[in-house]
Motif scaffolding. Structure first.
Motif, PDB file in Angstrom:
ATOM      1  N   SER A 115       0.832  -1.212   0.000  1.00 56.39           N
ATOM      2  CA  SER A 115       0.000   0.000   0.000  1.00 56.39           C
ATOM      3  C   SER A 115       0.865   1.260   0.000  1.00 56.39           C
ATOM      4  O   SER A 115       0.494   2.266  -0.596  1.00 56.39           O
ATOM      5  N   ILE A 116       2.019   1.189   0.625  1.00 52.83           N
ATOM      6  CA  ILE A 116       2.948   2.330   0.608  1.00 52.83           C
ATOM      7  C   ILE A 116       3.450   2.561  -0.816  1.00 52.83           C
ATOM      8  O   ILE A 116       3.437   3.686  -1.319  1.00 52.83           O
ATOM      9  N   LEU A 117       3.899   1.488  -1.459  1.00 55.47           N
ATOM     10  CA  LEU A 117       4.418   1.619  -2.822  1.00 55.47           C
ATOM     11  C   LEU A 117       3.350   2.123  -3.782  1.00 55.47           C
ATOM     12  O   LEU A 117       3.625   2.969  -4.638  1.00 55.47           O
ATOM     13  N   LEU A 118       2.125   1.638  -3.634  1.00 55.61           N
ATOM     14  CA  LEU A 118       1.044   2.119  -4.485  1.00 55.61           C
ATOM     15  C   LEU A 118       0.774   3.603  -4.247  1.00 55.61           C
ATOM     16  O   LEU A 118       0.497   4.347  -5.191  1.00 55.61           O
ATOM     17  N   SER A 119       0.872   4.040  -3.006  1.00 52.64           N
ATOM     18  CA  SER A 119       0.685   5.466  -2.707  1.00 52.64           C
ATOM     19  C   SER A 119       1.774   6.314  -3.341  1.00 52.64           C
ATOM     20  O   SER A 119       1.516   7.404  -3.841  1.00 52.64           O
ATOM     21  N   VAL A 120       2.997   5.804  -3.334  1.00 56.14           N
ATOM     22  CA  VAL A 120       4.104   6.544  -3.946  1.00 56.14           C
ATOM     23  C   VAL A 120       3.937   6.586  -5.463  1.00 56.14           C
ATOM     24  O   VAL A 120       4.164   7.629  -6.081  1.00 56.14           O
ATOM     25  N   ILE A 121       3.515   5.472  -6.068  1.00 56.11           N
ATOM     26  CA  ILE A 121       3.242   5.466  -7.509  1.00 56.11           C
ATOM     27  C   ILE A 121       2.183   6.510  -7.834  1.00 56.11           C
ATOM     28  O   ILE A 121       2.310   7.277  -8.786  1.00 56.11           O
ATOM     29  N   SER A 122       1.139   6.547  -7.034  1.00 52.46           N
ATOM     30  CA  SER A 122       0.063   7.524  -7.240  1.00 52.46           C
ATOM     31  C   SER A 122       0.596   8.948  -7.111  1.00 52.46           C
ATOM     32  O   SER A 122       0.267   9.821  -7.918  1.00 52.46           O
ATOM     33  N   LEU A 123       1.424   9.175  -6.117  1.00 52.61           N
ATOM     34  CA  LEU A 123       2.020  10.498  -5.908  1.00 52.61           C
ATOM     35  C   LEU A 123       2.821  10.928  -7.130  1.00 52.61           C
ATOM     36  O   LEU A 123       2.660  12.043  -7.638  1.00 52.61           O
ATOM     37  N   LEU A 124       3.667  10.034  -7.626  1.00 48.22           N
ATOM     38  CA  LEU A 124       4.543  10.382  -8.745  1.00 48.22           C
ATOM     39  C   LEU A 124       3.812  10.482 -10.075  1.00 48.22           C
ATOM     40  O   LEU A 124       4.243  11.213 -10.962  1.00 48.22           O
ATOM     41  N   SER A 125       2.720   9.753 -10.219  1.00 46.64           N
ATOM     42  CA  SER A 125       2.022   9.767 -11.497  1.00 46.64           C
ATOM     43  C   SER A 125       0.903  10.802 -11.569  1.00 46.64           C
ATOM     44  O   SER A 125       0.346  11.031 -12.637  1.00 46.64           O
ATOM     45  N   SER A 126       0.616  11.449 -10.467  1.00 48.64           N
ATOM     46  CA  SER A 126      -0.430  12.464 -10.455  1.00 48.64           C
ATOM     47  C   SER A 126      -0.015  13.662 -11.311  1.00 48.64           C
ATOM     48  O   SER A 126       1.103  14.163 -11.192  1.00 48.64           O
ATOM     49  N   GLU A 127      -0.909  14.112 -12.159  1.00 51.58           N
ATOM     50  CA  GLU A 127      -0.619  15.251 -13.036  1.00 51.58           C
ATOM     51  C   GLU A 127      -0.372  16.527 -12.228  1.00 51.58           C
ATOM     52  O   GLU A 127       0.493  17.319 -12.556  1.00 51.58           O
ATOM     53  N   LYS A 128      -1.150  16.709 -11.178  1.00 54.01           N
ATOM     54  CA  LYS A 128      -0.982  17.900 -10.331  1.00 54.01           C
ATOM     55  C   LYS A 128      -0.694  17.468  -8.901  1.00 54.01           C
ATOM     56  O   LYS A 128      -1.538  16.897  -8.227  1.00 54.01           O
ATOM     57  N   PRO A 129       0.505  17.720  -8.403  1.00 53.80           N
ATOM     58  CA  PRO A 129       0.849  17.338  -7.031  1.00 53.80           C
ATOM     59  C   PRO A 129       0.068  18.152  -6.001  1.00 53.80           C
ATOM     60  O   PRO A 129      -0.459  19.231  -6.302  1.00 53.80           O
ATOM     61  N   ASN A 130       0.021  17.634  -4.785  1.00 54.27           N
ATOM     62  CA  ASN A 130      -0.616  18.339  -3.673  1.00 54.27           C
ATOM     63  C   ASN A 130       0.252  19.532  -3.282  1.00 54.27           C
ATOM     64  O   ASN A 130       1.402  19.377  -2.898  1.00 54.27           O
ATOM     65  N   LEU A 131      -0.329  20.712  -3.365  1.00 55.57           N
ATOM     66  CA  LEU A 131       0.426  21.929  -3.060  1.00 55.57           C
ATOM     67  C   LEU A 131      -0.003  22.572  -1.734  1.00 55.57           C
ATOM     68  O   LEU A 131       0.484  23.635  -1.387  1.00 55.57           O
ATOM     69  N   ASP A 132      -0.907  21.913  -1.003  1.00 56.86           N
ATOM     70  CA  ASP A 132      -1.427  22.495   0.238  1.00 56.86           C
ATOM     71  C   ASP A 132      -0.364  22.653   1.317  1.00 56.86           C
ATOM     72  O   ASP A 132      -0.348  23.653   2.029  1.00 56.86           O
ATOM     73  N   SER A 133       0.480  21.661   1.466  1.00 54.48           N
ATOM     74  CA  SER A 133       1.553  21.742   2.467  1.00 54.48           C
ATOM     75  C   SER A 133       2.804  21.105   1.871  1.00 54.48           C
ATOM     76  O   SER A 133       3.172  19.986   2.194  1.00 54.48           O
ATOM     77  N   PRO A 134       3.470  21.819   0.973  1.00 49.56           N
ATOM     78  CA  PRO A 134       4.583  21.215   0.234  1.00 49.56           C
ATOM     79  C   PRO A 134       5.801  20.911   1.108  1.00 49.56           C
ATOM     80  O   PRO A 134       6.122  21.656   2.032  1.00 49.56           O
ATOM     81  N   ALA A 135       6.457  19.811   0.775  1.00 46.07           N
ATOM     82  CA  ALA A 135       7.720  19.457   1.408  1.00 46.07           C
ATOM     83  C   ALA A 135       8.866  20.193   0.717  1.00 46.07           C
ATOM     84  O   ALA A 135       9.863  20.534   1.340  1.00 46.07           O
ATOM     85  N   ASN A 136       8.706  20.441  -0.577  1.00 42.79           N
ATOM     86  CA  ASN A 136       9.700  21.182  -1.350  1.00 42.79           C
ATOM     87  C   ASN A 136       9.011  22.448  -1.863  1.00 42.79           C
ATOM     88  O   ASN A 136       8.311  22.424  -2.880  1.00 42.79           O
ATOM     89  N   VAL A 137       9.204  23.528  -1.149  1.00 39.97           N
ATOM     90  CA  VAL A 137       8.522  24.788  -1.455  1.00 39.97           C
ATOM     91  C   VAL A 137       8.914  25.308  -2.832  1.00 39.97           C
ATOM     92  O   VAL A 137       8.067  25.822  -3.570  1.00 39.97           O
ATOM     93  N   ASP A 138      10.173  25.152  -3.209  1.00 45.74           N
ATOM     94  CA  ASP A 138      10.621  25.647  -4.513  1.00 45.74           C
ATOM     95  C   ASP A 138       9.950  24.885  -5.657  1.00 45.74           C
ATOM     96  O   ASP A 138       9.536  25.487  -6.650  1.00 45.74           O
ATOM     97  N   ALA A 139       9.828  23.568  -5.514  1.00 45.96           N
ATOM     98  CA  ALA A 139       9.149  22.781  -6.549  1.00 45.96           C
ATOM     99  C   ALA A 139       7.670  23.171  -6.612  1.00 45.96           C
ATOM    100  O   ALA A 139       7.104  23.298  -7.700  1.00 45.96           O
ATOM    101  N   ALA A 140       7.046  23.377  -5.459  1.00 45.89           N
ATOM    102  CA  ALA A 140       5.635  23.776  -5.431  1.00 45.89           C
ATOM    103  C   ALA A 140       5.442  25.134  -6.091  1.00 45.89           C
ATOM    104  O   ALA A 140       4.496  25.336  -6.860  1.00 45.89           O
ATOM    105  N   LYS A 141       6.352  26.050  -5.815  1.00 43.84           N
ATOM    106  CA  LYS A 141       6.266  27.377  -6.427  1.00 43.84           C
ATOM    107  C   LYS A 141       6.391  27.270  -7.944  1.00 43.84           C
ATOM    108  O   LYS A 141       5.649  27.923  -8.687  1.00 43.84           O
TER     109      LYS A 141
END
Length: 167
Positions: A115-141
């Protein structure tokens, strides 16, 4: 009932992790290739893949979540610059002190390596990442201000990773 210190995994915790890894070997998650980093230590981590990453488990697993860190350089709003993945299911159980996540979105012991790996696949394949609380502010910007430049940078990292894998 047995108790453990924070640094000692129990036999049942180790057995659970061993079963999950055996299941992953028998029925691999499409898009992932993984193996133990140290054949004698299940808690030291699982690593492998096109994008090299390491999944390490605390002795309290499955009560506490593992950590997933990419070794391959990544450019993604939900991956810290040091490679640590920031997804809800890898956050400690309970309420989010910042109010971004419901307790039900966070780690629960029924999650598995799969389930962890599937969540990571989903994260990486999502067209628009979650920008609500970014871990990498520069990438989110960059996603917000120049999505084309963001995608170009990601493609460049993917190419570089592919070249390293197939060299």
């Amino acid at each position: 009932m047995s108790t453990t210190t924070a640094s000692t995994p129990t036999a049942s915790n180790t057995l659970l992790l061993r079963r999950q890894l055996a299941e992953l070997t028998k029925h691999p998650v499409e898009g992932f290739s993984a193996g133990l980093a140290d054949e004698n230590n299940y808690y030291d981590g699982i690593e492998g893949g096109f994008f090299k990453a390491r999944l390490t488990f605390p002795p309290e697993f499955p009560l506490l979540p593992p950590k997933l860190r990419f070794i391959t350089p990544m450019w993604h709003p939900n991956i810290y610059p040091d490679g640590v993945v920031c997804i809800s299911i890898l956050h400690a159980p309970g309420d989010d002190q910042y109010g971004y996540e419901d307790a039900g979105e966070r780690w629960v012991p029924v999650h598995t390596v799969e389930s962890i790996l599937l969540s990571v696949i989903s994260l990486l394949s999502s067209e628009k990442p979650n920008l609500d609380s970014p871990a990498n502010v520069d990438a989110a910007k960059e996603v917000r201000t120049d999505f084309a430049a963001y995608k170009k940078k990601v493609r460049r990292l993917v190419r570089r990773s592919a070249e390293e894998v197939f060299e």
